[in-house]
Design a protein around this motif. Structure first.
Motif, PDB file in Angstrom:
ATOM      1  N   LEU A 520      64.585 -20.592  65.123  1.00 46.04           N
ATOM      2  CA  LEU A 520      63.776 -21.324  64.153  1.00 46.04           C
ATOM      3  C   LEU A 520      62.426 -21.613  64.791  1.00 46.04           C
ATOM      4  CD1 LEU A 520      63.902 -22.612  61.304  1.00 46.04           C
ATOM      5  CD2 LEU A 520      64.531 -24.759  62.421  1.00 46.04           C
ATOM      6  N   LEU A 521      61.372 -21.061  64.184  1.00 47.95           N
ATOM      7  CA  LEU A 521      60.018 -21.192  64.718  1.00 47.95           C
ATOM      8  C   LEU A 521      59.177 -22.061  63.796  1.00 47.95           C
ATOM      9  CD1 LEU A 521      59.399 -17.447  65.675  1.00 47.95           C
ATOM     10  CD2 LEU A 521      60.463 -19.243  67.047  1.00 47.95           C
ATOM     11  N   GLN A 522      58.190 -22.710  64.399  1.00 44.21           N
ATOM     12  CA  GLN A 522      57.291 -23.559  63.626  1.00 44.21           C
ATOM     13  C   GLN A 522      56.289 -22.705  62.874  1.00 44.21           C
ATOM     14  OE1 GLN A 522      57.665 -27.107  63.970  1.00 44.21           O
ATOM     15  NE2 GLN A 522      56.456 -27.182  62.095  1.00 44.21           N
ATOM     16  N   ALA A 523      56.066 -23.018  61.587  1.00 41.40           N
ATOM     17  CA  ALA A 523      55.063 -22.347  60.754  1.00 41.40           C
ATOM     18  C   ALA A 523      53.888 -23.297  60.520  1.00 41.40           C
ATOM     19  CB  ALA A 523      55.657 -21.896  59.437  1.00 41.40           C
ATOM     20  N   HIS A 524      52.743 -22.723  60.265  1.00 42.65           N
ATOM     21  CA  HIS A 524      51.523 -23.531  60.156  1.00 42.65           C
ATOM     22  C   HIS A 524      51.134 -23.840  58.713  1.00 42.65           C
ATOM     23  CE1 HIS A 524      50.835 -23.037  64.440  1.00 42.65           C
ATOM     24  NE2 HIS A 524      50.984 -21.719  64.305  1.00 42.65           N
ATOM     25  N   SER A 525      51.797 -23.227  57.759  1.00 44.74           N
ATOM     26  CA  SER A 525      51.391 -23.451  56.367  1.00 44.74           C
ATOM     27  C   SER A 525      52.591 -23.279  55.455  1.00 44.74           C
ATOM     28  CB  SER A 525      50.264 -22.493  55.961  1.00 44.74           C
ATOM     29  OG  SER A 525      50.715 -21.156  56.051  1.00 44.74           O
ATOM     30  N   CYS A 526      52.429 -23.741  54.253  1.00 49.22           N
ATOM     31  CA  CYS A 526      53.438 -23.625  53.205  1.00 49.22           C
ATOM     32  C   CYS A 526      52.833 -22.830  52.038  1.00 49.22           C
ATOM     33  CB  CYS A 526      53.857 -25.013  52.729  1.00 49.22           C
ATOM     34  SG  CYS A 526      55.087 -25.008  51.406  1.00 49.22           S
ATOM     35  N   PRO A 527      53.602 -21.924  51.434  1.00 46.41           N
ATOM     36  CA  PRO A 527      53.063 -21.152  50.307  1.00 46.41           C
ATOM     37  C   PRO A 527      52.569 -22.068  49.184  1.00 46.41           C
ATOM     38  CG  PRO A 527      55.118 -20.201  51.070  1.00 46.41           C
ATOM     39  CD  PRO A 527      54.975 -21.509  51.783  1.00 46.41           C
ATOM     40  N   ASP A 528      51.520 -21.621  48.526  1.00 48.64           N
ATOM     41  CA  ASP A 528      50.928 -22.435  47.460  1.00 48.64           C
ATOM     42  C   ASP A 528      51.879 -22.605  46.286  1.00 48.64           C
ATOM     43  OD1 ASP A 528      48.630 -22.676  48.965  1.00 48.64           O
ATOM     44  OD2 ASP A 528      47.661 -20.917  48.030  1.00 48.64           O
TER      45      ASP A 528
END
Length: 537
Positions: A520-528
């Motif tokens: 599980l990796l950290q993501a920088h954004s969330c889909p609109d």
């Protein structure tokens, strides 16, 4: 002297000598009686305490047998006379005398008592344990020392494993000699992969449980229930109805021998919509006002297919987006880059769409007319609610076609294509392809699967209809895989995933080499589309 009065001894002895011998014999008898008693008293303790004296006396006795009787008598008379003078006054003393046949004597003071004390001090366990008494207290042999145990095949986490220049003290000060690059995989195989982690790393789920352990778990799976649907037609427009659902053609056997290559030149391949396709599913949920307060996961069926198939298939990488909002975890589809397809790969992909068009009713196509104008973007998707273990899931599943019973109840049918089987390909087909077919149909509650078998040229050879519940019985006797293990594995993953992700956080769940764990990796954004969906709820 008168001759008659003289007595002649036959042995040449005179009367005076005979009388002298008789007097000496009398004295010897007197003294020898006492001497024999004393010798018997002395020899009894001597025989038990000093065996050396008895051996010496026996040796002397053999030598004394050669002496004459006359000298023996004279010596005995002299000794007895001396004994009368010496022994008698000292009869109450502690000295013990021992005589031998030659007249020699020796004595010892308190010899019996001393021998008993020496025995008591020397041997604590009895006279039969002489060997133990003679054993020294300190052994002359050194104590053996075993070498330290070193297992270089299973290094701890972060270690450097095997290697000519590696040791137990960590990384050396000097670089590795030569122009060789430093090894990335320390050790051998997937279990020894200790490469550098991604900076975005958050958590991992190792595959530590065996198939036997997962098979013992009984995971409940709720029967899928359809709540909504939507259709995508030519041009990309989306409608929240079933206009895109096709009807299964029951007389598909009449099309055996058809060429699946027809219409390849006019084929419209599927466009990659990315997160916009996930937005269509969320729009269908909002259109039907489906409550999400009690839901744990919202996803496409494709993501659950990947998770469940990983229980047995550990060689295909995948990833998906993970976003938690208001207690609901949204799983977005991520498509990994693929190698460029050649002409044969494109045709094999088209054969699947061509069989779907051949096995469904098409009002625009006349009887006997060939396949033409196949558009892969036209689809029908059902929104289904189910429950796996303790987690409630709302998922979207694309359906190929439907059929109906005599009572009018509608059910879905899954359409698949496969290369004709032979002796060499049957096992792999049942291990891998049937596993994927079963997972995809089982999760959405599809009861039937129709498979079209083709040859290498793309000609339809035969068709087969399978009931979804019969697939597990088919592979059960061969011990290829178990459906319960897939469900138990998926339950493990969902429990770990839901308990690890945090509210309003974005992640990427990936299954990548060395295929021994989920990361599980950290993501920088969330889909609109997910942000807009949460705002519109």
């Amino acid at each position: 002297m008168d001759i008659a009065e003289q007595t002649i001894n036959l042995f040449g002895e005179s009367d005076e000598e005979v009388e002298a011998e008789e007097e000496s014999n009398k004295k010897n008898n007197y003294t020898n009686g006492d001497g024999e008693e004393e010798e018997q008293q002395d020899k009894e303790p001597q025989s038990s305490s000093s065996p050396s004296s008895s051996s010496s006396s026996s040796g002397h006795s053999s030598g004394s047998s050669s002496t004459s009787s006359s000298s023996n008598r004279s010596s005995s008379s002299n000794n007895n006379s001396e004994e009368d003078n010496d022994v008698r006054p000292s009869s109450h003393s502690n000295r013990t005398y021992n005589y031998n046949d030659e007249g020699n004597s020796h004595y010892s003071e308190n010899e019996d008592e001393a021998a008993e004390e020496n025995d008591e001090r020397g041997d604590l366990f009895g006279s039969d344990n002489d060997d133990y008494v003679k054993t020294p207290a300190a052994s002359p042999h050194p104590i053996p020392v075993l070498p330290p145990l070193r297992n270089t095949n299973n290094q701890p986490r972060g270690g450097f494993g095997r290697g000519r220049w590696q040791n137990d003290r960590g990384r050396g000060l000097l670089p590795r000699p030569g122009s060789y690059q430093q090894r990335q995989n320390y050790g051998y195989g997937n279990n020894f992969y200790n490469g550098h982690r991604d900076e975005r790393f958050v958590s991992e789920l190792k595959f530590s449980k065996s198939e036997e352990t997962l098979a013992r778990k009984s995971i409940a799976f709720q029967e899928p229930c359809e709540l909504a649907c939507y259709s995508r037609v030519e041009g990309g427009d989306v409608y929240f109805d079933d206009r895109g659902l096709r009807l299964f053609k029951r007389l598909i056997t009449e099309d055996i021998g058809s060429d699946l290559n027809e219409g390849f030149n006019t084929f419209i391949p599927k466009k990659e919509l990315g997160s916009d396709g996930f937005g269509d599913l969320l729009a269908a949920i909002r259109n039907k006002n489906i409550p999400l307060q009690n839901m744990h996961f919202v996803t496409y069926r494709n993501n659950l297919n990947k998770i469940m198939a990983t229980a047995y298939m550990r060689h295909e990488p995948w990833e998906m987006g993970v976003h938690k909002r208001n207690g609901v975890v949204y799983l977005d589809v991520h498509k990994l880059p693929e190698r460029p397809q050649n002409e044969l790969d494109k045709r094999r992909c088209y054969w699947g769409y061509s069989f779907e068009a051949l096995a469904t009713e098409d009002p625009t196509r006349a009887d006997g007319e060939g396949i033409h104008h196949v558009d892969a973007n036209v689809e029908y998707c059902a929104v289904i609610k189910t429950k796996l273990g303790a987690h409630r899931i709302l998922m979207g599943a694309e359906m190929d076609c439907c059929d109906s019973t005599d009572e009018g109840r509608r059910f879905y049918v899954e359409l698949k294509t496969s290369r004709e089987l032979d002796y060499h390909t049957e096992e792999r087909y049942e291990r891998e392809k049937l596993l994927k077919f079963w997972i995809q149909s089982f999760l959405a509650g599809v009861p039937y699967i129709v498979i079209g078998y083709r040859d290498d040229a793309g000609l339809l050879v035969r068709t087969e209809r399978l009931r979804t519940k019969d697939i597990t019985h088919r592979v059960k006797m061969k011990n290829y895989w178990q459906g319960g293990v897939c469900l138990a594995f998926a339950d493990e993953v969902l429990c770990w995933l839901y308990g690890t992700v945090k509210e309003n956080e974005d992640y990427v769940l990936q299954f990548a080499p060395p295929f021994s764990r989920l990361e599980l990796l950290q993501a920088h954004s969330c889909p609109d589309v997910i942000k807009q969906h949460v705002e519109q709820l």
